[in-house]
Write an enzyme that holds these catalytic residues in place. Structure first.
Site, PDB file in Angstrom:
ATOM      1  N   CYS A  96     -49.194 -15.074 -91.139  1.00  0.00           N
ATOM      2  CA  CYS A  96     -50.270 -13.320 -91.352  1.00  0.00           C
ATOM      3  C   CYS A  96     -49.664 -13.507 -93.066  1.00  0.00           C
ATOM      4  CB  CYS A  96     -49.785 -12.792 -90.486  1.00  0.00           C
ATOM      5  SG  CYS A  96     -49.266 -12.871 -88.655  1.00  0.00           S
TER       6      CYS A  96
HETATM    7  C1  UGA Z   1     -46.260 -10.190 -90.602  1.00  0.00           C
HETATM    8  C2  UGA Z   1     -45.809  -8.314 -90.323  1.00  0.00           C
HETATM    9  O1  UGA Z   1     -44.734  -8.343 -90.797  1.00  0.00           O
HETATM   10  C3  UGA Z   1     -46.414  -8.275 -89.141  1.00  0.00           C
HETATM   11  O2  UGA Z   1     -46.257  -6.407 -89.199  1.00  0.00           O
HETATM   12  C4  UGA Z   1     -48.128  -8.502 -88.622  1.00  0.00           C
HETATM   13  O3  UGA Z   1     -48.471  -7.910 -87.820  1.00  0.00           O
HETATM   14  C5  UGA Z   1     -47.594 -10.306 -88.719  1.00  0.00           C
HETATM   15  O4  UGA Z   1     -47.496 -10.318 -89.688  1.00  0.00           O
HETATM   16  C6  UGA Z   1     -49.069 -10.246 -88.253  1.00  0.00           C
HETATM   17  O5  UGA Z   1     -49.731 -10.169 -89.473  1.00  0.00           O
HETATM   18  O6  UGA Z   1     -49.644 -10.592 -87.222  1.00  0.00           O
HETATM   19  P1  UGA Z   1     -44.578 -11.934 -89.052  1.00  0.00           P
HETATM   20  O7  UGA Z   1     -45.833 -13.083 -89.529  1.00  0.00           O
HETATM   21  O8  UGA Z   1     -44.402 -12.129 -87.755  1.00  0.00           O
HETATM   22  O9  UGA Z   1     -44.985 -10.846 -88.884  1.00  0.00           O
HETATM   23  O10 UGA Z   1     -43.005 -12.278 -90.091  1.00  0.00           O
HETATM   24  P2  UGA Z   1     -42.872 -11.232 -91.149  1.00  0.00           P
HETATM   25  O11 UGA Z   1     -41.064 -10.833 -90.242  1.00  0.00           O
HETATM   26  O12 UGA Z   1     -43.201 -10.603 -92.016  1.00  0.00           O
HETATM   27  O13 UGA Z   1     -42.263 -12.823 -92.168  1.00  0.00           O
HETATM   28  C7  UGA Z   1     -42.976 -13.416 -92.656  1.00  0.00           C
HETATM   29  C8  UGA Z   1     -41.667 -13.867 -93.915  1.00  0.00           C
HETATM   30  O14 UGA Z   1     -41.156 -13.264 -94.716  1.00  0.00           O
HETATM   31  C9  UGA Z   1     -40.913 -14.963 -93.341  1.00  0.00           C
HETATM   32  O15 UGA Z   1     -41.000 -15.695 -94.020  1.00  0.00           O
HETATM   33  C10 UGA Z   1     -39.888 -13.900 -93.278  1.00  0.00           C
HETATM   34  O16 UGA Z   1     -38.783 -15.029 -93.470  1.00  0.00           O
HETATM   35  C11 UGA Z   1     -39.921 -13.538 -94.992  1.00  0.00           C
HETATM   36  N1  UGA Z   1     -39.198 -11.952 -95.502  1.00  0.00           N
HETATM   37  C12 UGA Z   1     -39.047 -10.829 -94.839  1.00  0.00           C
HETATM   38  C13 UGA Z   1     -38.401 -12.159 -96.060  1.00  0.00           C
HETATM   39  O17 UGA Z   1     -37.739 -13.004 -97.216  1.00  0.00           O
HETATM   40  N2  UGA Z   1     -37.886 -11.413 -97.129  1.00  0.00           N
HETATM   41  C14 UGA Z   1     -37.948 -10.133 -95.943  1.00  0.00           C
HETATM   42  O18 UGA Z   1     -36.839  -8.978 -96.412  1.00  0.00           O
HETATM   43  C15 UGA Z   1     -38.932 -10.503 -95.187  1.00  0.00           C
END
Ligand code: UGA
Length: 428
Positions: free
Chosen positions: A265
């Site tokens: 995403c």
């Molecule tokens: C993301 C959004 O958070 C959701 O709200 C949204 O609904 C979804 O995309 C979508 O568009 O369907 P997701 O892809 O499941 O959700 O993953 P996240 O939890 O957002 O994490 C994304 C990436 O960022 C991961 O690789 C995670 O490790 C990284 N991340 C996250 C960081 O490097 N640092 C952080 O502080 C948080």
């Protein structure tokens, strides 16, 4: 309510399961017969916390069923489009699945006399529903949107790994409608869920989804940039976040510095927004930099490894974590994949371990990657260890005694780790 959900991917299946467990009658329509039959046999074709149980209960109690036959949507009142919108090679969004499903729904609506509502839940670039979905529905049904059938946009904000929790406990429910009243039908889907419901025009609702994901990605690249500066200055960025996160205007969430964001995403949506902006004559400089900083984190990690080990030719490197984040087997745009490709390009041998994602990784990575049975086997006999996903089992300090460890996810406490091993944090 009688609901049809188009697409049995992450968004479709979780949405269908969640709605069915709220006692709606739901059918999931997908052209993939294997998926359809798995769901009907009460097995989830994807790994998502709690989804197997939800599907099992709902299929058993006849509130959920899968089919490959679009005609079955005729027996429902609402159809949710939940198909995937991946990236094209130029960063634009591939809307072909959305277009095809709108055409197929349109063909069915032509044969239906009762009113039907179509809800776009897939993430689509602003303007898609008005410019692509509505024309396809109208052309193939020979009916008029907002007159003969309802159309709404209801973006999802579910995080993989806790998607069901996100569905039942949303921060807000966004309902895009161009006609007063259509949104009432969408609101009915969420009856009993307590959250602010915000109604607005269709294109604004589409933009809210992009803005949310772009902001989350920006937070991550922002803190990674601050982390890179902090590392040079000998400051721990995680201490800095403790100090700034309490400012309610900033907040402490999504400020975990590390190897960067992956998944299906954030990277795709930021790229699509940059591409769409260019299309309307605007260069989204900040968002371009967000992507650039994210890409550079991987190169920074490689540079750190080379600084310690010198030439990587013939070195054996252990990579812990392949999924783009913990509690999922999803490897789409996972930083680990790119790290592994670059390590191999430089002549290193890679041993990898992930508690869930190895089967998926095997289908995309070089056959030369060696997969370990468990984390202990992975960390033995290697020149260094790279931690790229923050799985709980990687937090066990005893795995790292006397080793060279590069932590890309702040899995270890740096102060304690520096006592037991040669420890480097990517930006702390
Ligand atoms: C993301 C959004 O958070 C959701 O709200 C949204 O609904 C979804 O995309 C979508 O568009 O369907 P997701 O892809 O499941 O959700 O993953 P996240 O939890 O957002 O994490 C994304 C990436 O960022 C991961 O690789 C995670 O490790 C990284 N991340 C996250 C960081 O490097 N640092 C952080 O502080 C948080």
């Amino acid at each position: 309510m009688r609901i049809s959900v188009i697409g049995a991917g992450y968004v479709g299946l979780v949405t269908a399961g969640a709605l069915a467990s709220k006692r709606h009658n739901v059918i999931v329509v997908d052209t993939d017969e294997t998926r359809v039959s798995m769901i009907n046999r009460r097995k989830s074709p994807i790994f998502e916390e709690g989804l197997d149980d939800v599907l099992s209960n709902c299929v058993e109690s006849n509130r959920l069923r899968a089919t490959s036959d679009y005609e079955e949507i005729l027996a429902t009142d609402v159809t949710l489009i939940c198909v995937g919108t991946p990236s094209n090679s130029d960063g634009s969004m591939d809307l072909s699945h959305v277009t095809e499903s709108a055409k197929a729904i349109g063909r069915m609506l032509g044969a239906k006399s009762e009113r039907h509502t179509v809800v776009v839940r897939s993430t689509v670039v602003p303007g898609t529903t008005r410019e692509i979905v509505i024309p396809a529905l109208e052309q193939h049904s020979r009916k008029k949107a907002n007159v003969d059938f309802g159309i709404a946009v209801n973006p999802e904000f579910m995080q993989e790994g806790k998607a069901l929790h996100c569905f039942f406990n949303p921060d807000r429910i966004i309902v895009g409608e161009d006609e007063e009243g259509v949104g009432d039908t969408v609101e009915e889907l969420y009856e009993g869920i307590s959250a602010p419901i915000i109604r607005m025009g269709i294109t604004t609702a589409e933009m809210i989804k992009f803005t949310s994901n772009a902001f989350l990605a920006t937070k991550i690249s922002f803190i990674n940039e601050i982390g890179n500066i902090c590392r040079k200055l000998g400051i721990d960025v995680y201490d800095v976040v403790r100090g700034v996160g309490l400012d309610y205007r900033i907040g402490e969430h999504f400020l975990n510095a590390g190897i960067g964001f992956g998944g299906s995403c954030l990277p795709k949506d930021v790229k699509a927004l940059v591409h769409s902006s260019r299309h309307v004559g605007y260069q989204a400089q900040l968002l371009e930099s967000v992507l650039e900083v994210n890409k550079n984190q991987i190169l920074n990690m490689l540079r750190m490894v080379e600084e310690k080990l010198g030439n990587l030719e013939g070195k054996t490197i252990c990579v812990l974590g392949l999924a783009f984040k913990p509690n999922t087997d999803d490897i789409r745009n996972a930083p680990a994949l790119e790290v592994i490709r670059l390590l191999m390009e430089k002549g290193a041998s890679v041993k990898a371990y992930d508690p869930l994602a190895m089967p998926n990784a095997k289908s995309v990575l070089s056959h030369k990657v060696e997969y370990s049975r468990d984390v202990k086997e992975a960390v033995s006999n290697c020149d260094c260890i790279l931690i790229l996903t923050e799985w709980d089992e990687f937090k066990n300090e005893s795995l790292y005694y006397g080793k060279l460890v590069f932590d890309g996810r702040r899995v270890l406490d740096p102060e304690r780790a520096r006592v037991i091993c040669d420890y480097e944090g990517i930006c702390w």
